[in-house]
Scaffold this motif. Structure first.
Motif: not given
Length: 86
Positions: A22-29, A56-62
């Motif tokens: 999981i990445y937070e705000r990478p260049t391509d997103y 949000k982080l939890q959305e991705v985790r879910d």
């Protein structure tokens, strides 16, 4: 079955290890969080095309397959990496 879970199971059935990063705000997103499925096996390691995105982080985790184990990022990891799920 959601697409991430299906891709995860297909990777396992192929005898490979699925790893979700999981990445937070990478260049391509740059507007949220994204999880990328990496595939690991004999002579192979790299990203697949499968992703899970969310504001949000939890959305991705879910959106990740159930039953995974979370590993926190290592200090030497890219700062955009939040965590890894195997």
């Amino acid at each position: 079955m959601n697409p991430a879970t299906e891709a995860h199971h297909l990777t396992l059935r192929a005898g490979l290890q699925p790893i979700w990063t999981i990445y937070e705000r990478p260049t391509d997103y740059p507007n949220g969080f994204i999880a990328r499925l990496f595939v690991h096996g004999p002579g192979i390691f790299g990203p697949s095309l499968e992703t899970v995105k969310g504001a949000k982080l939890q959305e991705v985790r879910d959106g990740l397959p159930e039953g995974l184990f979370c590993m926190p990022r290592f200090p030497e990891d890219d700062p955009k990496i939040v965590e890894v799920w195997i």
